[in-house]
Design a protein around this motif. Sequence first.
Motif, PDB file in Angstrom:
ATOM      1  N   THR A  97     -16.499   3.654 -40.937  1.00  0.00           N
ATOM      2  CA  THR A  97     -15.645   4.561 -40.176  1.00  0.00           C
ATOM      3  C   THR A  97     -14.223   4.021 -40.091  1.00  0.00           C
ATOM      4  OG1 THR A  97     -17.514   5.382 -38.879  1.00  0.00           O
ATOM      5  CG2 THR A  97     -15.329   5.650 -37.921  1.00  0.00           C
ATOM      6  N   ALA A  98     -14.110   2.724 -39.848  1.00  0.00           N
ATOM      7  CA  ALA A  98     -12.777   2.113 -39.789  1.00  0.00           C
ATOM      8  C   ALA A  98     -12.044   2.273 -41.114  1.00  0.00           C
ATOM      9  CB  ALA A  98     -12.900   0.639 -39.414  1.00  0.00           C
ATOM     10  N   ASP A  99     -12.760   2.119 -42.234  1.00  0.00           N
ATOM     11  CA  ASP A  99     -12.136   2.267 -43.547  1.00  0.00           C
ATOM     12  C   ASP A  99     -11.694   3.713 -43.780  1.00  0.00           C
ATOM     13  OD1 ASP A  99     -11.468   1.174 -46.239  1.00  0.00           O
ATOM     14  OD2 ASP A  99     -12.941   2.677 -46.880  1.00  0.00           O
ATOM     15  N   VAL A 100     -12.509   4.661 -43.349  1.00  0.00           N
ATOM     16  CA  VAL A 100     -12.141   6.067 -43.499  1.00  0.00           C
ATOM     17  C   VAL A 100     -10.861   6.376 -42.725  1.00  0.00           C
ATOM     18  CG1 VAL A 100     -12.834   8.438 -42.912  1.00  0.00           C
ATOM     19  CG2 VAL A 100     -14.491   6.863 -43.956  1.00  0.00           C
ATOM     20  N   SER A 152     -24.236   6.923 -38.361  1.00  0.00           N
ATOM     21  CA  SER A 152     -24.682   7.537 -39.607  1.00  0.00           C
ATOM     22  C   SER A 152     -23.788   7.050 -40.738  1.00  0.00           C
ATOM     23  CB  SER A 152     -24.631   9.068 -39.510  1.00  0.00           C
ATOM     24  OG  SER A 152     -23.316   9.514 -39.206  1.00  0.00           O
ATOM     25  N   ALA A 153     -24.297   7.153 -41.960  1.00  0.00           N
ATOM     26  CA  ALA A 153     -23.538   6.726 -43.127  1.00  0.00           C
ATOM     27  C   ALA A 153     -22.356   7.660 -43.361  1.00  0.00           C
ATOM     28  CB  ALA A 153     -24.440   6.702 -44.358  1.00  0.00           C
ATOM     29  N   ALA A 154     -21.359   7.152 -44.070  1.00  0.00           N
ATOM     30  CA  ALA A 154     -20.166   7.955 -44.355  1.00  0.00           C
ATOM     31  C   ALA A 154     -20.522   9.223 -45.122  1.00  0.00           C
ATOM     32  CB  ALA A 154     -19.160   7.118 -45.142  1.00  0.00           C
ATOM     33  N   ALA A 155     -21.537   9.153 -45.978  1.00  0.00           N
ATOM     34  CA  ALA A 155     -21.940  10.339 -46.738  1.00  0.00           C
ATOM     35  C   ALA A 155     -22.432  11.447 -45.824  1.00  0.00           C
ATOM     36  CB  ALA A 155     -23.029   9.965 -47.748  1.00  0.00           C
ATOM     37  N   GLU A 362     -13.571   7.589 -52.464  1.00  0.00           N
ATOM     38  CA  GLU A 362     -12.513   8.511 -52.076  1.00  0.00           C
ATOM     39  C   GLU A 362     -13.024   9.920 -51.789  1.00  0.00           C
ATOM     40  OE1 GLU A 362      -9.354   7.880 -51.277  1.00  0.00           O
ATOM     41  OE2 GLU A 362      -9.871   5.766 -51.562  1.00  0.00           O
ATOM     42  N   ASP A 363     -13.994  10.410 -52.588  1.00  0.00           N
ATOM     43  CA  ASP A 363     -14.481  11.767 -52.356  1.00  0.00           C
ATOM     44  C   ASP A 363     -15.239  11.863 -51.028  1.00  0.00           C
ATOM     45  OD1 ASP A 363     -16.433  10.109 -53.410  1.00  0.00           O
ATOM     46  OD2 ASP A 363     -17.529  11.744 -54.374  1.00  0.00           O
ATOM     47  N   SER A 368     -15.246  12.836 -44.804  1.00  0.00           N
ATOM     48  CA  SER A 368     -15.564  12.023 -43.621  1.00  0.00           C
ATOM     49  C   SER A 368     -14.393  12.006 -42.663  1.00  0.00           C
ATOM     50  CB  SER A 368     -15.908  10.591 -44.031  1.00  0.00           C
ATOM     51  OG  SER A 368     -17.105  10.519 -44.740  1.00  0.00           O
ATOM     52  N   LYS A 369     -13.207  11.868 -43.213  1.00  0.00           N
ATOM     53  CA  LYS A 369     -12.021  11.802 -42.359  1.00  0.00           C
ATOM     54  C   LYS A 369     -11.796  13.123 -41.629  1.00  0.00           C
ATOM     55  CE  LYS A 369      -7.309  10.092 -42.115  1.00  0.00           C
ATOM     56  NZ  LYS A 369      -6.874  11.086 -41.125  1.00  0.00           N
ATOM     57  N   ILE A 370     -12.073  14.223 -42.295  1.00  0.00           N
ATOM     58  CA  ILE A 370     -11.942  15.515 -41.625  1.00  0.00           C
ATOM     59  C   ILE A 370     -12.892  15.584 -40.432  1.00  0.00           C
ATOM     60  CG2 ILE A 370     -12.470  17.984 -41.886  1.00  0.00           C
ATOM     61  CD1 ILE A 370     -11.245  17.810 -44.684  1.00  0.00           C
TER      62      ILE A 370
END
Length: 380
Positions: A97-100, A152-155, A362-363, A368-370
Motif C-alpha cells: 500500500t505504501a508503494d502504491v 488484502s493484496a494489491a491485486a 504498474e498495471d 490500486s491507487k484509485i
Amino acid sequence: MSVLMEEAAVMTAVGAVKDSCSLDNYLSQPDHTMDDRIAAARATLGTDVILLGHHYQRDEVIRFADYTGDSYKLSKIASQTDSKYMIFCGVHFMAETADVLAKPWQQVILPDLNAGCSMADMAEIGQVENCWDSLERAGLTGDLIPLTYMNSAAAIKAFCGERGGLVCTSSNARGAFDWAFARGSKILFLPDQHLGRNTAFAMGIPLSEMVVWDPYQINGGLSPDRLRNAKVILWKGHCSVHQRFLPEHVDRVRRERPEMQVIVHPECRWEVCQKADAIGSTERIIEVIEKAPAGSSFAVGTEIHLVNRMANRFAALGKEVITLDDAGCLCTTMYRISPQHLAWSLENLIAGNVVNRIKVDEDVKYWSKIALDRMLEVKA
C-alpha cells in the motif's frame, strides 16, 4: 597499481561490504546489541528515511518508529511523506500500500519479506475473479460495489478499484459502506467476514440480509435466491488473531471483574462484539482509553503487543488495561520484524544497497491507487 590489481581491489571491497551486510551476520546477534546500531544508522541516514511502525509490532522495533498507527493512519502518512525511503515495520500488504501511494522516486522496504498476513492470503485474485464471474452470470454485478479491507493484496485492491469500488480500514469501514451504498444496492466485502458483518449490522442491516461466499464451494455455497436477497456478500476470511477471542472470554470478565469495560476490535466475531461495551479500530481503542478518567479499567480484545503497551502506558495514569484472553493473542507475522532485520535494512542503505524493496506492478498500481485514493477521501 595495474588495472587488474585495481579491479581486484574494488571487487574485494564490494565483497567485503556485501559480507558485512549479510543477514546471517545479524540474525546471530542478540536483540539488544542492535539498539545502538539502529540509532546510529538512523542518524546517518537522516530525513532520507522514514520508519513506519504498526501498533502490533514488538517493543524492541516500534521504539524506533517515526510514526506509529493502524493501517489507515500509516497509509495517510505514506501518501504525504517526502522521504526517499520508507521502511515499513508491519506486514506485506501494508508495504504494498505504501508503494502504491508513494511518489515515483520513493522506495519502500519491508525488513522481512516473510511478514505476511493470513487474512490477506484468504482472498486470492483468481478466486475473487471467479466469484465476480459467477455473480455476473447471475445478473448481480450491475448494482454491486466491491469493497476490500486494507488487509488484502494489491491485486485485490486493484480489482475493486477497476470495478468502481474502494478500500477501507477498520477506522473508516462505516464511511466506506456509506460510500458504497450511495453508489449501489449491494456490497461484496472481502476478505474479512467479521469486519464486514459487524459494520453492516451496526448500520441496521440484519444478519438475514448477509451471506458468506465460500471460495472453495460451487457458487460460493449459496443459492441464487440467497444471493439476490442479500445486501452484503461477505468473503469467507478472518484474522487468525482476533478469531481467538470468544464470547466466554467476555462472560468471564463480566463475572470476575464486573467493573471493567470490554472493548474489542471489529475483526472479532459478531458474538464477541455484541457482548462488548465498545468496538473500535486500534486507533479508536487507544482514543477511548486515553479519554477515560483515572480509575477506569478495560479488558481489550486485540493483539497482545498493543495491549501490553497500553497497559504499561496507562498504568501511570491510574488506568488498568488487560487482555480479554489470558492466553494472549500474538500476531506471529508482525513479530517477524526483528531488531536484527531493521538494523540490516538500515545499514544496507548506508552501504548503498536497497534490500527487500516492495514494488507493485504498474498495471496493478494504477487501479490500486484509485481504490486507495477513494479510501483516503472517506472520513475515518
